[in-house]
Design an enzyme around this catalytic site. Structure first.
Site, mmCIF file in Angstrom:
data_model
loop_
_atom_site.group_PDB
_atom_site.id
_atom_site.type_symbol
_atom_site.label_atom_id
_atom_site.label_comp_id
_atom_site.label_asym_id
_atom_site.label_seq_id
_atom_site.Cartn_x
_atom_site.Cartn_y
_atom_site.Cartn_z
ATOM 1 N N ARG A 36 0.829 -1.210 0.000
ATOM 2 C CA ARG A 36 0.000 0.000 0.000
ATOM 3 C C ARG A 36 0.861 1.256 0.000
ATOM 4 O O ARG A 36 0.453 2.280 -0.562
ATOM 5 C CB ARG A 36 -0.940 0.004 1.197
ATOM 6 N N GLY A 384 -14.501 -3.207 0.072
ATOM 7 C CA GLY A 384 -15.755 -2.507 0.384
ATOM 8 C C GLY A 384 -16.007 -1.380 -0.599
ATOM 9 O O GLY A 384 -17.126 -1.206 -1.093
#
Ligand code: AMP
Length: 406
Positions: A36, A384
């Site tokens: 990330r 999500g």
């Protein structure tokens, strides 16, 4: 179209960048996987090269403010951003000013002392109770630290928090520049293709799996309107099969969703497994059999799609020009029940004519585990967020707050 960091005029300006540095940590406080941080580098480097004064904000882990004060302190210690600053500094090849607090003189002085091209990382945004409530006072305090804002945390873009929505909405009203970073730009472009389907990009096939129907109800409803076919595997499939009158043995099932499942099936777009790999137990499978058809033998549970279903699903996938996949079609974490999910990956990458998007979370983990990640058109970094993008027709708060270019 959303404005991007590429077109920003940032020389000498203090630019707040919301990044996703929610990296997995080891017990000893070191970073387990720096993906990330690496993913945010193009945006940070662009700003550095243009002479911006870069202020990075991110959350890391969870802090439950309902717990006892000593537990909150423990959670803060566990989710301290200091190791991230160190890793970022190494990857960037320049110093990163780490500010151990989320408000106060120390933070303000560090921001004011930044020179053009320097980078600062603030402590975990979730050290502040108001962050996840989009508290107006906190948003306004943080917004004062910046002259502009870049959103590059796709995985958090479905959450209306101070650092994702509060800050940019204030800065935008003040006429300051707000834009997407390169990572978010890539995500948005890929997911928009699964939201606004052009006729020449059909057939559009969605593959849904995973364990819970209730988690994916809204997305099924939206996908029924957009797709040509929805292939359903995983535990979800057994709720559908039971609704159609099949015996599902001990397979996972959400009985309160049976009517809904039946209604969805009536659309004629849903493709279900026609055989399953079944076991007598989830945790300790001592007997594994393949069912001949939809019905699961009594005393067994379906844990993966069977060979006939693999063939059927692969055919549907081969016909597609656009593919969106979310959720493994079996318990892929166990090698004995991984064949179905592996075959889905293979079928998707074999279809060279299709634009394929993997919607983050477990499907992205499965694609990585089986070595397919690089072969999809896009693997989302937000489970999500990507599902909500589809569910809400391309609208999630952290992206909507950035106005389209006129
Ligand atoms: P979700 O979070 O809803 O996407 O679910 C992902 C999980 O579903 C994974 O951990 C899979 O192991 C699990 N899963 C997939 N197929 C099945 C199945 N047939 N029975 C039980 N769990 C399953």
């Amino acid at each position: 179209m959303k404005p991007t960091v590429k077109n920003m005029n940032v020389k000498g300006k203090r630019i707040i960048v919301r990044v996703d540095f929610n990296v997995p940590m080891k017990e000893d406080g070191s970073i387990r996987d720096n993906n990330r941080i690496v993913a945010a580098l193009p945006t940070i480097k662009e700003l550095v090269n243009k002479g911006a004064r870069v202020i990075l904000m991110s959350h890391l882990g969870k802090i439950d403010f309902k717990k006892a004060p000593e537990d909150i302190e423990k959670a803060k210690k566990k989710n301290n951003m200091a190791p991230v600053a160190k890793e970022l500094s190494f990857l960037l090849g320049q110093d990163v000013v780490f500010v151990n607090v989320t408000r106060g003189e120390e933070l303000e002085n560090a921001v004011n002392n930044l020179k053009d091209g320097q980078v600062l990382l603030m402590q975990n945004t979730r050290y502040e109770k108001g962050e996840s409530k989009n508290d107006p006072e906190l948003a306004s305090y943080w917004a004062k630290l910046g002259d502009g804002f870049v959103m590059d945390a796709f995985g958090s873009a479905h959450r209306a928090h101070c650092s994702t929505v509060g800050i940019p909405s204030i800065l935008e009203k003040e006429g300051k520049q707000v834009a997407c970073g390169y990572l978010v730009e890539k995500e948005v472009n890929a997911l928009y293709r699964c939201v606004e389907i052009k006729d020449d990009e059909r057939p559009y096939v969605a593959i849904l799996g995973g364990s819970k129907v209730s988690d994916k109800i809204q997305v099924i409803e939206t996908l029924l309107k957009k797709t040509d076919k929805i292939v359903i595997g995983g535990a979800m499939a057994y709720t559908f099969l039971k609704a159609l009158g099949h015996n599902i043995g001990n397979s996972l099932c959400e009985d309160d969703q049976l009517d809904y499942a039946k209604k969805c099936y009536e659309s004629g777009k849903i493709v279900l497994p026609i055989d399953s790999v079944c076991a007598n137990s989830f945790d300790n499978p001592t007997s594994i059999v393949t069912s001949e058809a939809e019905d699961i033998p009594t005393g067994y549970m379906g844990l993966d799609i069977g060979p006939k279903s693999i063939e059927l699903f692969s055919k549907v996938i081969a016909s597609a020009k656009t593919i969106f996949w979310n959720g493994p079609v079996g318990v892929f974490e166990n090698e004995k029940f991984a064949s179905g999910t592996k075959a889905i990956c293979q079928a998707i990458v074999d279809n060279k004519n299709a634009f394929s998007v993997v919607g983050g979370g477990d499907s992205a983990a499965a694609a990585k585990q089986f070595g397919y990640s690089k072969e999809f058109s896009h693997v989302s970094t937000g489970g999500g967020a990507s599902l909500e993008m589809i569910q809400f027709d391309g609208h999630i708060p952290g992206i909507d707050v950035i106005p389209d270019v006129k």
